[in-house]
Design a protein around this motif. Structure first.
Motif, PDB file in Angstrom:
ATOM      1  N   ALA A 110      25.893  33.177 -16.178  1.00 10.70           N
ATOM      2  CA  ALA A 110      25.214  31.924 -15.878  1.00 10.70           C
ATOM      3  C   ALA A 110      23.762  32.017 -16.323  1.00 10.70           C
ATOM      4  CB  ALA A 110      25.293  31.618 -14.392  1.00 10.70           C
ATOM      5  N   ASP A 111      23.263  30.969 -16.932  1.00 10.04           N
ATOM      6  CA  ASP A 111      21.907  30.946 -17.465  1.00 10.04           C
ATOM      7  C   ASP A 111      20.956  30.266 -16.488  1.00 10.04           C
ATOM      8  OD1 ASP A 111      22.706  32.122 -19.907  1.00 10.04           O
ATOM      9  OD2 ASP A 111      23.356  30.163 -20.654  1.00 10.04           O
ATOM     10  N   ARG A 149      22.969  27.116 -15.137  1.00 10.38           N
ATOM     11  CA  ARG A 149      23.991  26.415 -15.917  1.00 10.38           C
ATOM     12  C   ARG A 149      25.153  27.368 -16.179  1.00 10.38           C
ATOM     13  NH1 ARG A 149      22.978  21.498 -17.517  1.00 10.38           N
ATOM     14  NH2 ARG A 149      20.832  20.696 -17.524  1.00 10.38           N
ATOM     15  N   ARG A 150      26.335  26.846 -15.968  1.00  7.71           N
ATOM     16  CA  ARG A 150      27.568  27.601 -16.241  1.00  7.71           C
ATOM     17  C   ARG A 150      28.370  26.772 -17.228  1.00  7.71           C
ATOM     18  NH1 ARG A 150      30.861  31.240 -16.896  1.00  7.71           N
ATOM     19  NH2 ARG A 150      31.574  32.719 -15.328  1.00  7.71           N
ATOM     20  N   GLY A 151      28.507  27.279 -18.448  1.00  3.86           N
ATOM     21  CA  GLY A 151      29.185  26.510 -19.480  1.00  3.86           C
ATOM     22  C   GLY A 151      28.473  25.210 -19.804  1.00  3.86           C
ATOM     23  N   VAL A 155      24.997  23.857 -12.106  1.00  3.25           N
ATOM     24  CA  VAL A 155      25.785  24.164 -10.912  1.00  3.25           C
ATOM     25  C   VAL A 155      24.929  24.596  -9.726  1.00  3.25           C
ATOM     26  CG1 VAL A 155      27.859  24.744 -12.229  1.00  3.25           C
ATOM     27  CG2 VAL A 155      26.204  26.548 -11.660  1.00  3.25           C
ATOM     28  N   ALA A 156      23.647  24.841  -9.951  1.00  2.00           N
ATOM     29  CA  ALA A 156      22.763  25.242  -8.854  1.00  2.00           C
ATOM     30  C   ALA A 156      21.328  24.959  -9.264  1.00  2.00           C
ATOM     31  CB  ALA A 156      22.927  26.728  -8.521  1.00  2.00           C
ATOM     32  N   MET A 157      20.471  24.735  -8.270  1.00  2.00           N
ATOM     33  CA  MET A 157      19.054  24.557  -8.564  1.00  2.00           C
ATOM     34  C   MET A 157      18.223  24.847  -7.326  1.00  2.00           C
ATOM     35  SD  MET A 157      18.127  20.506  -8.761  1.00  2.00           S
ATOM     36  CE  MET A 157      18.027  19.494  -7.275  1.00  2.00           C
ATOM     37  N   ALA A 158      16.933  25.012  -7.549  1.00  2.69           N
ATOM     38  CA  ALA A 158      15.943  25.185  -6.489  1.00  2.69           C
ATOM     39  C   ALA A 158      14.586  24.912  -7.116  1.00  2.69           C
ATOM     40  CB  ALA A 158      15.995  26.594  -5.898  1.00  2.69           C
ATOM     41  N   ALA A 172      14.991  22.163  -2.119  1.00  2.00           N
ATOM     42  CA  ALA A 172      16.111  21.664  -2.934  1.00  2.00           C
ATOM     43  C   ALA A 172      17.025  22.789  -3.403  1.00  2.00           C
ATOM     44  CB  ALA A 172      15.605  20.861  -4.130  1.00  2.00           C
ATOM     45  N   VAL A 173      17.218  23.804  -2.559  1.00  2.00           N
ATOM     46  CA  VAL A 173      18.112  24.914  -2.887  1.00  2.00           C
ATOM     47  C   VAL A 173      19.547  24.438  -2.673  1.00  2.00           C
ATOM     48  CG1 VAL A 173      18.724  27.300  -2.394  1.00  2.00           C
ATOM     49  CG2 VAL A 173      16.336  26.544  -2.122  1.00  2.00           C
ATOM     50  N   CYS A 174      20.311  24.351  -3.751  1.00  2.00           N
ATOM     51  CA  CYS A 174      21.670  23.827  -3.611  1.00  2.00           C
ATOM     52  C   CYS A 174      22.574  24.383  -4.706  1.00  2.00           C
ATOM     53  CB  CYS A 174      21.680  22.297  -3.650  1.00  2.00           C
ATOM     54  SG  CYS A 174      20.937  21.550  -5.115  1.00  2.00           S
ATOM     55  N   THR A 175      23.854  24.478  -4.379  1.00  2.64           N
ATOM     56  CA  THR A 175      24.863  24.994  -5.297  1.00  2.64           C
ATOM     57  C   THR A 175      26.108  24.130  -5.203  1.00  2.64           C
ATOM     58  OG1 THR A 175      24.051  27.262  -4.966  1.00  2.64           O
ATOM     59  CG2 THR A 175      26.242  27.017  -5.948  1.00  2.64           C
TER      60      THR A 175
END
Length: 237
Positions: A110-111, A149-151, A155-158, A172-175
């Motif tokens: 994941a990048d 980013r996955r593909g 898919v997640a951010m903060a 804004a920590v979320c997955t």
């Protein structure tokens, strides 16, 4: 508890942000202030605010609008309708704490990327799926936002939200549900901690008391509870 930085700015994190680092994003009338529309809904008055300050806030927001007081302890006049009340914690990362949790839980495929204006639709979509807290089309202007980013899919951010002097709030920590359990949240929070500390500031955050999984994660990362807070909102008359 001494965390090595002046904590007094954390007693009114919205107010000290709006008069400091976020002054360019502020609206004010007399003794009341709030963020520009679509940046954040948070508003504030002094803790010892009298009737004039609440009149100023009503004029600033307009009739029948939400006054999102965040953790402001001031009590509005009786004719202001309560909208919500949520118990939570304010947590800080003390000086000298590295932000633990081993890297080996992270998804190496994941990048981690910095998110910009072009990513806002995806950020809003992820927030809608995960409900990490208030997030609006211009919220990313408050600070740095990172994503996983996955593909190619976010898919997640903060990111960074309130900025009292000497401090930066992680928020804004979320997955996405399908990407949980892969260490993305911890990886993003650690990356934000690194950037915050590079500026000579300390990280802090707010979390709902009922979100026990998030509280446990932040404690494993080295955060400690500074104080309980109550998030409150009211309807202007």
């Amino acid at each position: 508890m001494n965390v090595g930085h002046d904590e007094t700015a954390l007693d009114d994190p919205v107010g000290t942000s709006l008069t400091g680092h976020h002054a360019h994003l502020a609206r004010r009338v007399g003794g009341a202030s709030t963020y520009l529309p679509d940046v954040a809904t948070f508003a504030t008055v002094r803790a010892d605010a009298g009737p004039a300050a609440w009149t100023d806030l009503a004029a600033l927001l307009g009739s029948g609008e939400l006054a999102d007081m965040f953790s402001c302890p001031a009590t509005p006049p009786d004719h202001w309708e309560p909208v919500f009340s949520l118990d939570g914690f304010q947590m800080v990362l003390p000086d000298g704490v590295e932000g633990g949790l081993a890297e080996d839980t992270a998804d190496a495929d994941a990048d981690v990327v910095e998110l910009g204006a072009d990513d806002v639709p995806e950020m809003l979509a992820l927030v809608a799926r995960t409900s990490p807290g208030p997030f609006w089309p211009r919220t990313r202007e408050l600070g740095t936002y990172l994503g996983v980013r996955r593909g190619g899919e976010l898919v997640a951010m903060a990111g960074e939200r309130l900025r009292p002097p000497g401090w930066t709030e992680i928020s804004a920590v979320c997955t996405a549900p399908e990407a949980r359990g892969q260490g993305h949240a911890a990886r993003l929070v650690r990356a934000l901690i690194t950037g915050i500390e590079a500026r000579g500031e300390r990280p802090f955050l707010h979390v709902a008391e009922a979100n026990t999984a998030a509280v446990a994660l932040y404690k494993r990362l080295g955060f400690v509870i500074r104080k309980p807070v109550t998030f409150r909102g009211f309807r202007t008359p």
